[in-house]
Design a protein around this motif. Structure first.
Motif, PDB file in Angstrom:
ATOM      1  N   HIS A 128      38.320  11.450  21.136  1.00  0.00           N
ATOM      2  CA  HIS A 128      38.750  12.654  20.047  1.00  0.00           C
ATOM      3  C   HIS A 128      40.027  12.456  19.609  1.00  0.00           C
ATOM      4  CE1 HIS A 128      35.119  14.892  21.429  1.00  0.00           C
ATOM      5  NE2 HIS A 128      35.492  15.712  20.419  1.00  0.00           N
ATOM      6  N   PHE A 129      40.948  12.405  20.556  1.00  0.00           N
ATOM      7  CA  PHE A 129      42.269  12.194  19.992  1.00  0.00           C
ATOM      8  C   PHE A 129      42.628  11.154  19.008  1.00  0.00           C
ATOM      9  CE2 PHE A 129      46.300   9.724  21.049  1.00  0.00           C
ATOM     10  CZ  PHE A 129      47.147  10.290  20.046  1.00  0.00           C
ATOM     11  N   LEU A 130      42.085   9.733  19.351  1.00  0.00           N
ATOM     12  CA  LEU A 130      42.341   8.600  18.455  1.00  0.00           C
ATOM     13  C   LEU A 130      41.975   8.767  16.982  1.00  0.00           C
ATOM     14  CD1 LEU A 130      42.472   5.587  20.889  1.00  0.00           C
ATOM     15  CD2 LEU A 130      44.482   6.831  19.864  1.00  0.00           C
ATOM     16  N   PRO A 131      40.573   9.211  16.884  1.00  0.00           N
ATOM     17  CA  PRO A 131      40.330   9.415  15.656  1.00  0.00           C
ATOM     18  C   PRO A 131      40.853  10.470  14.756  1.00  0.00           C
ATOM     19  CG  PRO A 131      38.240   8.969  16.932  1.00  0.00           C
ATOM     20  CD  PRO A 131      39.557   9.123  17.777  1.00  0.00           C
ATOM     21  N   LEU A 132      41.149  11.645  15.556  1.00  0.00           N
ATOM     22  CA  LEU A 132      41.979  12.556  15.175  1.00  0.00           C
ATOM     23  C   LEU A 132      43.189  12.398  14.520  1.00  0.00           C
ATOM     24  CD1 LEU A 132      42.256  15.616  14.342  1.00  0.00           C
ATOM     25  CD2 LEU A 132      42.517  16.156  16.736  1.00  0.00           C
ATOM     26  N   ARG A 133      43.820  11.406  15.376  1.00  0.00           N
ATOM     27  CA  ARG A 133      45.240  10.984  15.109  1.00  0.00           C
ATOM     28  C   ARG A 133      45.249  10.179  13.800  1.00  0.00           C
ATOM     29  NH1 ARG A 133      48.794   7.809  13.646  1.00  0.00           N
ATOM     30  NH2 ARG A 133      50.790   7.493  14.701  1.00  0.00           N
ATOM     31  N   HIS A 134      44.476   9.210  13.560  1.00  0.00           N
ATOM     32  CA  HIS A 134      44.625   8.465  12.517  1.00  0.00           C
ATOM     33  C   HIS A 134      43.945   9.129  11.361  1.00  0.00           C
ATOM     34  CE1 HIS A 134      45.544   4.434  14.187  1.00  0.00           C
ATOM     35  NE2 HIS A 134      44.995   4.886  15.298  1.00  0.00           N
ATOM     36  N   ALA A 135      43.123  10.148  11.165  1.00  0.00           N
ATOM     37  CA  ALA A 135      42.686  10.921  10.184  1.00  0.00           C
ATOM     38  C   ALA A 135      43.789  11.720   9.714  1.00  0.00           C
ATOM     39  CB  ALA A 135      41.409  11.779  10.566  1.00  0.00           C
ATOM     40  N   ALA A 136      44.336  12.568  10.777  1.00  0.00           N
ATOM     41  CA  ALA A 136      45.619  13.493  10.509  1.00  0.00           C
ATOM     42  C   ALA A 136      46.697  12.705   9.653  1.00  0.00           C
ATOM     43  CB  ALA A 136      46.199  13.716  11.698  1.00  0.00           C
ATOM     44  N   ALA A 137      46.997  11.272  10.151  1.00  0.00           N
ATOM     45  CA  ALA A 137      47.800  10.425   9.320  1.00  0.00           C
ATOM     46  C   ALA A 137      47.542  10.230   8.010  1.00  0.00           C
ATOM     47  CB  ALA A 137      48.132   9.468  10.232  1.00  0.00           C
ATOM     48  N   TYR A 138      46.248   9.992   7.740  1.00  0.00           N
ATOM     49  CA  TYR A 138      45.666   9.887   6.318  1.00  0.00           C
ATOM     50  C   TYR A 138      45.848  11.071   5.806  1.00  0.00           C
ATOM     51  CZ  TYR A 138      42.309   9.491   2.732  1.00  0.00           C
ATOM     52  OH  TYR A 138      41.719   9.715   1.355  1.00  0.00           O
TER      53      TYR A 138
END
Length: 302
Positions: A128-138
């Protein structure tokens, strides 16, 4: 369908089977362009293959929709980054992230090995964290460039994470962590136009088929209360523009029932204004417990 998600780009992890598949098809039916992520692994996370994701894409395309398969491991930074890139490169952006991927390694605590703990934490919580982290950065970069989007995150917790579940210490802990992660994401990312919510679904999937094997369609109505497709309408709504203003919330979804979960709230309290002795602390704790609502039972204890 109403076209509720027309023009939106949606990523669904673990979308090859079960709830994820139902979500992907439901988003596509409402006009979304969907990135279907799935490793094609077994119930315990072993094996793998592109077949399940490809089959969902083919079903969406056959129905007149748009979809692309993604086979990266979203519990790695490279896989999560490539997931966001797949949406941006293929469809020009990303509007909704549905984190759903997971598997089980059930054991009682005295038999729960470290590898089984790590594997479940990895796919559920880190996944959950990693897709959220990369989406949030985008989304942050888009907002700073003046291209802010009405972004949505729908995370997948569980009743096990809200109440606990016998034989699922690793899974329950990971799902509880997802609730905390959702609350933080909602608080931190709101300034960039991102809303984050979580669902705690109950449905018949590979992970729950033994528990719900006998819960089939009601003979008089034909309604299968445990079908995963029952959960998807709420997920689609949370992932759409129509959910504007709804963030940092947790919903239970099962059959035709939707429940807003209210979480931890202060209950009875007592403040002496000074340090207590162990005996007085215990007496106060017992008094407050007698005034409080009893906890709901842990799954598997009744």
């Amino acid at each position: 369908m109403t076209g509720l998600c027309a023009g939106r780009v949606v990523v669904v992890t673990g979308a090859g089977r079960g709830l994820g598949r139902a979500h992907a098809l439901a988003f596509a039916a409402e006009g979304a362009r969907v990135v279907v992520n799935d490793l094609g692994v077994g119930l315990d996370g072993a094996g793998g293959g592109s077949g399940p994701a490809r089959e969902v894409v083919e079903a969406i395309v056959a129905a007149g929709g748009e979809a692309v398969a993604h086979g990266g491991d979203i519990a790695t930074s490279e896989g999560a980054a490539s997931l966001v890139a797949a949406a941006v490169d293929t469809y020009g952006g990303l509007d909704t992230l549905v984190n759903n991927a997971g598997f089980l390694r059930d054991r009682m605590l005295v038999n729960l090995g470290e590898d089984d703990w790590d594997a479940v934490m990895r796919v559920h919580l880190k996944g959950h964290f990693l897709p959220l982290r990369h989406a949030a950065a985008y989304w942050r970069a888009e907002a700073k460039a003046g291209r802010g989007r009405r972004a949505r995150v729908v995370n997948t917790s569980s009743g096990a994470g809200l109440l606990g579940s016998v034989g699922q210490g690793n899974y329950a802990a990971a799902k509880a962590g997802i609730v905390g992660l959702t609350l933080v994401a909602a608080a931190e990312m709101g300034r960039y136009g991102v809303q984050a919510n979580a669902i705690a679904p109950a449905a018949r999937t590979r992970m729950t088929e033994s528990a719900f094997a006998e819960t089939m369609a009601a003979p008089d109505s034909g309604f299968d209360a445990m079908a995963p497709e029952n959960v998807s309408p709420l997920v689609v709504w949370l992932g759409s523009d129509a959910s504007e203003g709804v963030t940092g919330r947790v919903f239970e979804a099962e059959g035709g029932r939707i429940t807003v979960m209210e979480g931890w709230r202060p209950g009875p309290t007592d403040d002496t204004g000074t340090r207590r002795t162990p005996a007085s602390a215990g007496a106060t704790a017992l008094k407050l417990l007698a005034e409080s609502e009893p906890p709901r039972p842990v799954y598997g204890t009744h």
